[in-house]
Design an enzyme around this catalytic site. Structure first.
Site, PDB file in Angstrom:
ATOM      1  N   CYS A 151       1.085  -5.045   5.802  1.00  0.00           N
ATOM      2  CA  CYS A 151       0.326  -4.437   6.711  1.00  0.00           C
ATOM      3  C   CYS A 151      -1.178  -4.756   6.728  1.00  0.00           C
ATOM      4  O   CYS A 151      -1.210  -4.793   7.999  1.00  0.00           O
ATOM      5  CB  CYS A 151       0.488  -2.806   6.258  1.00  0.00           C
ATOM      6  SG  CYS A 151      -0.252  -2.271   5.814  1.00  0.00           S
ATOM      7  N   ASP A 157      -9.311  -7.827  65.834  1.00  0.00           N
ATOM      8  CA  ASP A 157     -10.504  -8.748  65.654  1.00  0.00           C
ATOM      9  C   ASP A 157     -11.434  -8.048  66.057  1.00  0.00           C
ATOM     10  O   ASP A 157     -11.719  -6.693  66.682  1.00  0.00           O
ATOM     11  CB  ASP A 157     -10.438  -9.745  67.054  1.00  0.00           C
ATOM     12  CG  ASP A 157      -8.855 -10.559  67.547  1.00  0.00           C
ATOM     13  OD1 ASP A 157      -8.500 -10.673  66.627  1.00  0.00           O
ATOM     14  OD2 ASP A 157      -8.378 -10.257  68.380  1.00  0.00           O
ATOM     15  N   CYS A 164      -3.114  -4.697   1.338  1.00  0.00           N
ATOM     16  CA  CYS A 164      -1.067  -4.584   1.444  1.00  0.00           C
ATOM     17  C   CYS A 164      -0.438  -5.875   1.814  1.00  0.00           C
ATOM     18  O   CYS A 164      -1.120  -6.033   2.975  1.00  0.00           O
ATOM     19  CB  CYS A 164      -0.693  -3.725   1.808  1.00  0.00           C
ATOM     20  SG  CYS A 164       0.674  -3.298   2.163  1.00  0.00           S
ATOM     21  N   CYS A 171       0.530  -1.585  -0.180  1.00  0.00           N
ATOM     22  CA  CYS A 171       0.007   0.483   0.188  1.00  0.00           C
ATOM     23  C   CYS A 171       0.636   1.711   0.183  1.00  0.00           C
ATOM     24  O   CYS A 171       2.088   1.318   0.850  1.00  0.00           O
ATOM     25  CB  CYS A 171      -0.769   0.229   0.933  1.00  0.00           C
ATOM     26  SG  CYS A 171      -0.122   0.444   2.210  1.00  0.00           S
TER      27      CYS A 171
END
Ligand SMILES: *[C@@H]1O[C@H](CO)[C@@H](O)[C@H](O)[C@H]1NC(C)=O
Ligand SMILES: *[C@@H]1O[C@H](CO)[C@@H](O)[C@H](O)[C@H]1NC(C)=O
Ligand SMILES: *[C@@H]1O[C@H](CO)[C@@H](O)[C@H](O)[C@H]1NC(C)=O
Ligand SMILES: [Zn+2]
Length: 527
Positions: free
Chosen positions: A110, A342, A107, A21
């Site tokens: 890519c 506690d 392309c 491309c």
């Protein structure tokens, strides 16, 4: 001005014929100008077309004695019967070819990432997903994960171009090529910024991530496993051994000739473009710290659930955490504190330092004013707890709370019952005892969750306040981690010495309060 030079002409032709491309063409021509990549694909083709049809050097371009390499060779199956040299290529590079290329072809390098997967339409789609995740944010990081075979295709194309420029007597290092990801950022960041109305900022805690896949070409990587078996070790949590990291490593190792021999096909134009596998928003954890007082003897620190059944109605964690969750739109949080008490022990004085990790908050700004209001709200919501010094802290700062916890001093106030009648002076001797060393076997009451061990702890000092013949207050400064209840009642002789052995009678503890936790974190706030 279109930033290609005369010397690029040949490379441009080679790349276009190989199915690149325009943006990939520019990358391999080492064009580093961001704005050029932001041109539309149509504009890019027009420019490329103009560049190629600039008559001046057209004839040179055709003259080429050797194809760039044997395996990855320019080819156009429709028009060229004879692939033995490139003389046909120039014809193919007519504007017609180029424009046909534009419309139809994905392309080969890519796989569409720098075509339809980076432009406005695509960015709009991503932003739609971001909107529906409903985060508040004032900046963002954008991260993309690309399929690993793109590295293989990039490598193949680099070899192709390297060979071409080699014939022109120059060299092309792999680092000179503009990185796909870099170019992708240049194109997408301004679009994202515009669409979402906030800047892209590498330091942002809010991340939008997109994961691409291209199943059609997944096989591209497989031959590397025979070249570099060491690079592809199975790991537990990855689905495939062909991670980007491993593929990248293998490509660094492989010799050019081996690559060309083993990469078993030309870069055929793919049928489809890369697909989005996942779009995800996340916000880094935010940490909030403060101190709490607990005034109730029936409130556990954390939700008390046994066999899926709640034992106590609420907890410190929930009383503080729930309003935080709402304010910051958080799904989950992680509560921690400097020690714990506690259920029947109160936490008085300055309170106990705590920190809460808010996981993936959908709110991303946390003004102190709002934290103060939240604190007020928590204070007002219950008489069981109070909160102070509520503030945003860093993950690292939480270490201050935990570090040296064992060495810290804690102060307690205990209400003692004695079996035999005592006079005012009978308890004074306790105040004389300094740094009394205790050996404490793991208390019976915690033996189900802690291993049996003997630990040595110090009672630094004690003070007494006589109440009546069978009661007094004992105020203790102890090393953190001392079991105070066990010191008083002896735990069937498992703590030695204990208050009973010191006083020669049975003693028991009726009430216990933590008076202070000597950790000077988080910082005190003026309120
Ligand atoms: C919760 O915090 C502890 C210690 O601060 C940490 O080890 C743990 O990984 C955290 N859990 C989550 C789910 O983040
Ligand atoms: C909440 O209560 C604590 C303890 O009494 C106090 O220090 C703090 O200032 C209160 N915070 C607000 C915002 O009212
Ligand atoms: C406890 O008994 C021991 C030995 O019989 C004696 O030495 C000690 O003074 C007694 N302590 C008290 C507080 O009565
Ligand atoms: Zn491309």
């Amino acid at each position: 001005m279109f930033p290609l030079k005369e010397k690029d002409r040949r490379v441009v032709q080679v790349l276009l014929s190989a199915g690149c491309c325009p943006r990939c063409v520019l990358r391999f021509c080492c064009v580093g100008i961001q704005t050029t990549y932001r041109l539309s694909r149509k504009e890019l083709f027009t420019e490329l077309h103009k560049f190629l049809n600039d008559d001046e050097s057209k004839p040179e371009a055709v003259e080429c004695n050797q194809p760039p390499c044997k395996k990855i060779r320019l080819q156009d199956s429709e028009k060229s019967d004879d692939n033995s040299d490139l003389s046909g290529a120039a014809e193919l590079l007519s504007s017609e070819y180029v424009l046909r290329n534009d419309q139809a072809q994905i392309c080969t390098v890519c796989l569409g990432i720098l075509q339809d997967q980076c432009e406005k339409e695509f960015v709009k789609k991503v932003c739609g997903e971001v909107d529906s995740a409903s985060y508040h944010f004032s900046n963002l990081v954008f991260s993309v994960s690309l399929p690993p075979q793109l590295l293989v295709r990039e490598h193949a194309t680099w070899l192709l171009v390297k060979q071409e420029v080699g014939q022109q007597g120059s060299i092309l290092a792999k680092d000179d090529i503009l990185q796909l990801k870099e170019v992708y950022k240049w194109i997408t960041h301004p679009l994202l910024s515009e669409e979402l109305g906030v800047p892209v900022d590498g330091k942002s805690l809010f991340e939008i991530s997109v994961v691409f896949a291209h199943p059609e070409t997944d096989g591209d990587c497989h031959f590397l496993a025979t070249v570099c078996p060491d690079c592809f070790r199975p790991t537990k949590n990855k689905q495939s051994v062909f991670t980007r990291m491993a593929v990248g490593k293998a490509l660094e190792k492989i010799k050019d000739d081996d690559f060309l021999q083993q990469f078993p096909y030309r870069l055929e134009p793919p049928k489809g473009s890369c697909v989005v596998q996942r779009i995800q928003c996340t916000h880094n954890s935010v940490y909030v710290a403060g101190r709490y007082n607990k005034f109730s003897r029936t409130l556990p620190q954390t939700p008390w659930v046994i066999d899926g059944e709640r034992k106590m109605e609420s907890s410190v964690e929930e009383l503080i955490g729930e309003p935080l969750k709402k304010l910051f739109k958080v799904d989950n949080l992680n509560f921690s504190s400097s020690g714990r008490e506690d259920v029947d022990v109160r936490a008085l004085g300055n309170g106990r330092p705590f920190a809460i990790e808010l996981l993936n908050p959908h709110r991303t700004s946390f003004p102190q004013q709002e934290l103060k209001e939240l604190q007020e709200k928590i204070n007002g919501s219950t008489d069981k707890i109070r909160v102070r010094d509520l503030q945003i802290v860093t993950r690292e700062a939480i270490g201050h709370m935990k570090e040296g916890e064992e060495e810290k001093t804690k102060s307690y106030r205990a209400l003692i019952w004695t079996e035999k009648a005592i006079g005012k002076n009978d308890i004074d001797f306790l105040e004389e005892l300094k740094d009394l060393k205790l050996d404490q076997k793991t208390p019976l009451r915690v033996l189900h969750r802690r291993p049996l061990a003997v630990r040595t702890r110090l009672i630094h000092s004690m003070k007494v306040e006589y109440i009546d013949q069978q009661h007094f207050h004992l105020i203790l400064k102890t090393q953190a981690g001392t079991y105070v209840k066990e010191f008083v009642h002896g735990d069937f002789g498992r703590t030695k010495p204990n208050l009973g052995t010191l006083m020669n009678m049975t003693t028991d503890i009726l009430e216990l309060d933590v008076e202070s936790v000597d950790v000077d974190w988080p910082p005190t706030l003026d309120e």
